[in-house]
Design an enzyme around this catalytic site. Sequence first.
Site, PDB file in Angstrom:
ATOM      1  N   SER A  12       0.822  -1.220   0.000  1.00  0.00           N
ATOM      2  CA  SER A  12       0.000   0.000   0.000  1.00  0.00           C
ATOM      3  C   SER A  12       0.849   1.260   0.000  1.00  0.00           C
ATOM      4  O   SER A  12       0.313   2.359   0.106  1.00  0.00           O
ATOM      5  CB  SER A  12      -0.924  -0.002   1.225  1.00  0.00           C
ATOM      6  OG  SER A  12      -0.164   0.026   2.405  1.00  0.00           O
ATOM      7  N   THR A 114      -2.299   3.626   4.478  1.00  0.00           N
ATOM      8  CA  THR A 114      -1.304   4.701   4.511  1.00  0.00           C
ATOM      9  C   THR A 114      -0.398   4.458   5.700  1.00  0.00           C
ATOM     10  O   THR A 114      -0.872   3.998   6.743  1.00  0.00           O
ATOM     11  CB  THR A 114      -2.008   6.067   4.703  1.00  0.00           C
ATOM     12  OG1 THR A 114      -2.890   6.276   3.599  1.00  0.00           O
ATOM     13  CG2 THR A 114      -1.021   7.215   4.783  1.00  0.00           C
ATOM     14  N   THR A 132       1.698   6.862   0.825  1.00  0.00           N
ATOM     15  CA  THR A 132       0.730   5.851   0.375  1.00  0.00           C
ATOM     16  C   THR A 132       0.767   5.697  -1.135  1.00  0.00           C
ATOM     17  O   THR A 132       1.195   6.619  -1.850  1.00  0.00           O
ATOM     18  CB  THR A 132      -0.707   6.238   0.800  1.00  0.00           C
ATOM     19  OG1 THR A 132      -1.604   5.172   0.478  1.00  0.00           O
ATOM     20  CG2 THR A 132      -1.196   7.492   0.111  1.00  0.00           C
ATOM     21  N   ARG A 142      -5.850  10.389  -9.804  1.00  0.00           N
ATOM     22  CA  ARG A 142      -6.563  10.572  -8.520  1.00  0.00           C
ATOM     23  C   ARG A 142      -5.540  10.818  -7.398  1.00  0.00           C
ATOM     24  O   ARG A 142      -4.540  10.135  -7.278  1.00  0.00           O
ATOM     25  CB  ARG A 142      -7.381   9.321  -8.204  1.00  0.00           C
ATOM     26  CG  ARG A 142      -8.174   9.401  -6.874  1.00  0.00           C
ATOM     27  CD  ARG A 142      -7.411   8.789  -5.727  1.00  0.00           C
ATOM     28  NE  ARG A 142      -8.222   8.702  -4.510  1.00  0.00           N
ATOM     29  CZ  ARG A 142      -7.736   8.383  -3.316  1.00  0.00           C
ATOM     30  NH1 ARG A 142      -6.453   8.113  -3.164  1.00  0.00           N
ATOM     31  NH2 ARG A 142      -8.524   8.330  -2.270  1.00  0.00           N
ATOM     32  N   THR A 165      -5.883   7.883   7.839  1.00  0.00           N
ATOM     33  CA  THR A 165      -5.867   6.808   6.850  1.00  0.00           C
ATOM     34  C   THR A 165      -7.304   6.473   6.485  1.00  0.00           C
ATOM     35  O   THR A 165      -8.235   6.891   7.159  1.00  0.00           O
ATOM     36  CB  THR A 165      -5.116   5.571   7.404  1.00  0.00           C
ATOM     37  OG1 THR A 165      -5.040   4.587   6.376  1.00  0.00           O
ATOM     38  CG2 THR A 165      -5.797   4.989   8.618  1.00  0.00           C
ATOM     39  N   GLY A 166      -7.477   5.760   5.381  1.00  0.00           N
ATOM     40  CA  GLY A 166      -8.828   5.423   4.943  1.00  0.00           C
ATOM     41  C   GLY A 166      -9.195   6.174   3.684  1.00  0.00           C
ATOM     42  O   GLY A 166      -8.320   6.590   2.929  1.00  0.00           O
TER      43      GLY A 166
HETATM   44  N1  ASP Z   1      -5.874   7.683   2.595  1.00  0.00           N
HETATM   45  C1  ASP Z   1      -5.333   6.992   1.453  1.00  0.00           C
HETATM   46  C2  ASP Z   1      -5.924   7.563   0.194  1.00  0.00           C
HETATM   47  O1  ASP Z   1      -7.095   7.868   0.158  1.00  0.00           O
HETATM   48  C3  ASP Z   1      -5.539   5.519   1.463  1.00  0.00           C
HETATM   49  C4  ASP Z   1      -5.585   4.836   2.802  1.00  0.00           C
HETATM   50  O2  ASP Z   1      -5.090   5.331   3.791  1.00  0.00           O
HETATM   51  O3  ASP Z   1      -6.172   3.746   2.906  1.00  0.00           O
HETATM   52  O4  ASP Z   1      -5.218   7.649  -0.782  1.00  0.00           O
END
Ligand code: ASP
Length: 257
Positions: A12, A114, A132, A142, A165-166
């Site tokens: 990731s 992340t 990330t 994106r 994160t997320g």
């Molecule tokens: N926050 C990151 C993104 O949207 C991905 C993640 O942390 O899962 O690119």
Amino acid sequence: MKIPEGDPNERSVGYGGRPDRDGRVTLDSCIMDEFSNIGSVACLEHIKHPISVARAVMEKTPHVMLVGDGALQFALSQGFKKENLLVEASEKEWKEWLKTSEYLPKANIENHDTIGMIALDSHGNLSGACTTSGMAFKMHGRVGDSPIIGAGLYVDNEIGAATATGHGEEVIRITGCHLVVELMRQGKSPQKACEEAVARIVKLTKNRGKELKDIQVGFIALNKKGQYGSYCIQSGFNYAVNDNSGNKLIDAAYYLK
Ligand code: ASP
């Protein structure tokens, strides 16, 4: 942070990160120090350590953010090596994905993550960074929250620091980490500040008629006194704490029971 970035099995971030829907690994990263110096790169390809490029943006340019080809050209000018970051396992997954080409970033389906770090040093100074490869199979170009100062990371050396994160889109929608730090400025504990930021996302998601179960966001926060906290929408996130008592991995508290 550079260890997971360089690890092909850590899928990731950095080398080995999952590609976008065109099979290109595009990386997002940012850094912020105790003086509010900031540096960031978004949609950077071919460089294993985007965090080091973000740091170079901070230290060696009059700017705070470089994107895409400009970020790559800058990295090359600084001596970073151009590499293929798409490892076999990620390529295989991407080819599988192409069969349906269904882009559905789902909560806690492990195709995104992340590495975010916030720190209080022995002088009492705060800093932070995150890195990330973003959501797997995203549209090319994106950009998530992680390279956006105030969204995926924020540090105020008088108050505290936060990282996220997320689903980046949801974090950007509320300028998440800046919000967490501002809530701490108002006197909230790191834990309460993270909870309130998550509550904001919950409310906006409902107002927009979207399903909360499809969204995952997690914040971690640290204040000037070294107190910390974390909160997520759903279960499934944990965070590591390293302090005088050693290392521990903590399951984050969450909203959706
Ligand atoms: N926050 C990151 C993104 O949207 C991905 C993640 O942390 O899962 O690119």
